[in-house]
Design an enzyme around this catalytic site. Structure first.
Site, short mmCIF file in Angstrom:
data_model
loop_
_atom_site.label_atom_id
_atom_site.label_comp_id
_atom_site.label_asym_id
_atom_site.label_seq_id
_atom_site.Cartn_x
_atom_site.Cartn_y
_atom_site.Cartn_z
N CYS A 1 0.80 -1.23 0.00
CA CYS A 1 0.00 0.00 0.00
C CYS A 1 0.84 1.29 0.00
CB CYS A 1 -0.94 0.00 1.20
SG CYS A 1 -2.10 -1.37 1.17
N1 LIG Z 1 -2.61 -5.88 1.99
C1 LIG Z 1 -3.10 -4.84 2.63
O1 LIG Z 1 -2.72 -4.55 3.75
C2 LIG Z 1 -4.15 -3.95 1.99
C3 LIG Z 1 -4.87 -3.07 2.82
C4 LIG Z 1 -5.84 -2.26 2.25
C5 LIG Z 1 -6.06 -2.30 0.87
N2 LIG Z 1 -5.33 -3.16 0.09
C6 LIG Z 1 -5.63 -3.19 -1.34
O2 LIG Z 1 -6.43 -4.35 -1.60
C7 LIG Z 1 -6.10 -4.87 -2.89
C8 LIG Z 1 -5.69 -6.33 -2.77
O3 LIG Z 1 -4.49 -6.39 -2.01
P1 LIG Z 1 -4.01 -7.73 -1.28
O4 LIG Z 1 -2.93 -7.34 -0.35
O5 LIG Z 1 -5.19 -8.48 -0.76
O6 LIG Z 1 -3.40 -8.52 -2.53
P2 LIG Z 1 -2.98 -10.07 -2.56
O7 LIG Z 1 -1.95 -10.21 -3.60
O8 LIG Z 1 -2.71 -10.57 -1.17
O9 LIG Z 1 -4.32 -10.82 -3.02
C9 LIG Z 1 -4.89 -10.65 -4.28
C10 LIG Z 1 -5.45 -12.00 -4.74
O10 LIG Z 1 -6.09 -11.78 -6.01
C11 LIG Z 1 -5.82 -12.91 -6.83
N3 LIG Z 1 -6.04 -12.49 -8.22
C12 LIG Z 1 -5.27 -11.71 -9.01
N4 LIG Z 1 -5.86 -11.51 -10.19
C13 LIG Z 1 -7.04 -12.16 -10.15
C14 LIG Z 1 -8.09 -12.33 -11.09
N5 LIG Z 1 -8.06 -11.75 -12.29
N6 LIG Z 1 -9.15 -13.08 -10.71
C15 LIG Z 1 -9.20 -13.68 -9.51
N7 LIG Z 1 -8.22 -13.54 -8.58
C16 LIG Z 1 -7.17 -12.80 -8.91
C17 LIG Z 1 -4.40 -13.30 -6.49
O11 LIG Z 1 -4.14 -14.64 -6.83
C18 LIG Z 1 -4.39 -13.06 -4.97
O12 LIG Z 1 -4.76 -14.23 -4.25
C19 LIG Z 1 -5.03 -3.96 -3.46
O13 LIG Z 1 -5.64 -2.96 -4.22
C20 LIG Z 1 -4.42 -3.33 -2.22
O14 LIG Z 1 -3.85 -2.07 -2.49
C21 LIG Z 1 -4.40 -4.00 0.63
#
Ligand SMILES: NC(=O)c1ccc[n+]([C@@H]2O[C@H](COP(=O)([O-])OP(=O)(O)OC[C@H]3O[C@@H](n4cnc5c(N)ncnc54)[C@H](O)[C@@H]3O)[C@@H](O)[C@H]2O)c1
Length: 415
Positions: free
Chosen positions: A257
């Protein structure tokens, strides 16, 4: 309700669990087959969700790699990654891919919510047109809204349930559908006037942190020159009961992030001939911090009459923050890589990261490594490590996290 979650990562899986724990049927779509199989076998890949948490959910939470399973859901929430490209511009590939897949199975009456962090306008200008390729019209045939995820992995005092949830829909009816959805699991839902407001609110939260971390990191660099203890300064300022919010210096910013999201807004701003100075400057200062830490280690070794080249350097903690195994954008990796480039004999210990493929290293046993090291650098301070023992065992210790503040020892140097 039956709810679909696209992307079962740090954001999607805890959300899926929250809905299932509230008694709703959840279908989680993920493109990573290993995650799908793991979850269906009761194995979690996220530290905040234990296998024991998944077990009682049974059939309520099911993972799938087949988008057709989303067709029967009343609401679908998108939680896919939004990283940067190599040239530090928004990479919406995952988001656009998942939107295309969803448009192929979209049903009349469904609610689609985007949770991935992104620049203002993404829901309306990028997601909506792809979903309308289904032949359905947004606001009339299906509903669409944005609701930013505010989860902080590893944190236990605030959860999906107790953190207020922001929502903004394309129409008042979209907003109302999203309000009803999140009211199922969140104690407080905050209704905003548009998706753009919700998108920008999330970026403000992260940019606020980025700017303040940069400020205190810059102060740490100055304190080093002035010979003043930056931790004592921060502790002192934090005694003010109003008008000051504490941020701690450290080795730099990591995670999916803070190092990434500010560039989403900078990108959007440039489209409007606007150059947000604070964002760029904070990013610049935070990016120099790992190099400053390397220089600090070099100086500590130099004072002991040793060059980096050939010295045994033990990095404690390689994930980007304490208590989690996420290594995305971790400053530890930059520090380790630079030290390796300088000829350092680098090893690491991290109870959350058994293998570091990027550097071809595996986590070493702590006690033996401390004894054999020329210097141990505390880069990410996992709570399971005994730092008094680290200082007592290693010949030299550099602490970039301030976790040794209660210890006074000749072999100890702090940021
Ligand atoms: N990690 C954090 O602390 C956090 C906090 C707030 C917001 N966010 C936001 O949330 C979003 C997700 O982040 P995250 O940390 O959960 O990512 P992550 O990489 O942990 O998880 C994303 C998941 O999406 C899957 N994926 C990717 N493309 C896909 C598709 N086309 N169809 C189905 N699945 C698919 C991946 O395999 C993965 O399991 C981002 O925009 C991030 O900025 C993250």
């Amino acid at each position: 309700m039956k709810i679909g979650i696209v992307g079962l990562g740090y954001v999607g899986l805890p959300l899926a669990v929250a809905f299932a724990e509230a008694g709703h049927e959840v279908v989680g779509l993920d493109s990573d087959q290993r995650k799908v199989e793991g979850i269906n076998a009761g194995r979690s890949h996220i530290e905040d969700i234990s296998d024991a948490t998944l077990a009682p959910l049974g059939e309520l939470l099911r993972a799938t790699a087949n988008q057709a399973d989303l067709a029967s859901c009343e609401a679908v929430i998108i939680c896919v990654p939004t990283p940067l490209t190599g040239s530090r511009e928004p990479d919406l590939t995952y988001l656009l891919d998942s939107a295309t897949v969803l448009s192929q199975v979209l049903q009349p009456g469904q609610l689609v919510v985007l949770e991935s962090t992104t620049y203002p306008g993404t829901t309306r200008e990028r997601l909506l047109p792809i979903l309308e390729e289904s032949g359905l019209s947004a606001g009339r045939d299906f509903h669409i809204a944005f609701s930013p995820e505010r989860i902080d992995p590893g944190r236990t005092d605030y959860t999906v349930k107790t953190t207020p949830k922001l929502i903004g829909g394309i129409t008042p009816a979209c907003t109302e559908r999203a309000r009803e959805l999140y009211s199922l699991i969140c104690d407080e839902v905050v209704v905003l006037s548009s998706p753009e407001t919700a998108e920008l609110s999330k970026l403000l939260e992260n940019i606020f942190r980025s700017v303040n971390i940069a400020l205190v990191n810059e102060l740490a660099q100055l304190c080093d020159r002035l010979g003043i203890d930056v931790w004592e300064v921060v502790d002192a300022a934090a005694t003010k009961p109003f008008g000051f919010m504490r941020f701690d210096p450290g080795p730099g910013m990591g995670g999916h992030c803070l190092p990434v999201d500010p560039f989403y807004l900078a990108f959007k701003a440039r489209e409007h001939d606007f150059y947000p100075e604070f964002i760029e400057l904070a990013g610049k200062v935070n990016q120099t911090q790992p190099a400053f830490c390397v220089e600090r280690i070099e100086r500590v070794l130099n004072d002991a009459g040793k060059p980096v080249n050939g010295s045994k350097i033990l990095i404690l903690g390689v994930s980007y923050k304490a208590g989690v195994g996420d290594i995305r954008e971790s400053p530890s990796l930059k520090i380790a890589k630079k030290l390796i480039d300088l000829g350092g004999d680098v090893s690491y210990h991290d109870p959350h990261v058994p293998v570091l493929q990027e550097l071809g290293l595996s986590s070493v046993e702590l006690d033996e490594a401390l004894r054999g090291a020329d210097v141990a650098a505390i880069v990410t301070a996992h709570p399971s490590v005994d730092y008094e023992d680290v200082v007592a065992t290693a010949p030299l210790v550099v602490d970039f996290r301030g976790v040794t503040r209660s210890i006074d020892a000749k072999n100890l140097v702090r940021l």
